[in-house]
Design a protein around this motif. Sequence first.
Motif, PDB file in Angstrom:
ATOM      1  N   CYS A  23      41.440  -3.113 -86.951  1.00 47.55           N
ATOM      2  CA  CYS A  23      42.413  -3.980 -87.597  1.00 47.55           C
ATOM      3  C   CYS A  23      41.721  -5.131 -88.318  1.00 47.55           C
ATOM      4  O   CYS A  23      40.839  -5.780 -87.774  1.00 47.55           O
ATOM      5  CB  CYS A  23      43.356  -4.519 -86.529  1.00 47.55           C
ATOM      6  N   CYS A  26      43.140  -8.558 -86.225  1.00 46.79           N
ATOM      7  CA  CYS A  26      42.740  -8.927 -84.858  1.00 46.79           C
ATOM      8  C   CYS A  26      41.515  -8.155 -84.385  1.00 46.79           C
ATOM      9  O   CYS A  26      40.959  -8.458 -83.344  1.00 46.79           O
ATOM     10  CB  CYS A  26      43.903  -8.724 -83.889  1.00 46.79           C
ATOM     11  N   CYS A  48      47.789  -0.874 -85.794  1.00 44.37           N
ATOM     12  CA  CYS A  48      46.851  -1.526 -84.893  1.00 44.37           C
ATOM     13  C   CYS A  48      47.325  -1.386 -83.447  1.00 44.37           C
ATOM     14  O   CYS A  48      48.503  -1.585 -83.157  1.00 44.37           O
ATOM     15  CB  CYS A  48      46.745  -3.006 -85.268  1.00 44.37           C
ATOM     16  N   CYS A  51      47.834  -5.647 -82.341  1.00 44.69           N
ATOM     17  CA  CYS A  51      48.945  -6.470 -82.831  1.00 44.69           C
ATOM     18  C   CYS A  51      50.040  -5.630 -83.484  1.00 44.69           C
ATOM     19  O   CYS A  51      51.018  -6.177 -83.976  1.00 44.69           O
ATOM     20  CB  CYS A  51      48.424  -7.521 -83.817  1.00 44.69           C
TER      21      CYS A  51
HETATM   22 ZN   LIG Z   1      45.574  -5.990 -85.069  1.00 44.55          ZN
END
Ligand SMILES: [Zn+2]
Length: 60
Positions: A23, A26, A48, A51
Amino acid sequence: MQLAERQDDYPIYYIMSDQPDCCGKCGSRVDLLEIKMIDGERVFVTECLGCHRETLIVEE
Ligand SMILES: [Zn+2]
């Protein structure tokens, strides 16, 4: 005055060579959900695992 800028309202496209399989927000791993054809292009839809942000990746 502060303008709230929301970037989550529309999907972000990444070029495959620029996007590692994690991702961009994050850094968690992403999971390939499906492959769509959009405007004649193959688009990899990933989510992801951290998140749950959806990311679209296109081939160059
Ligand atoms: Zn993420």
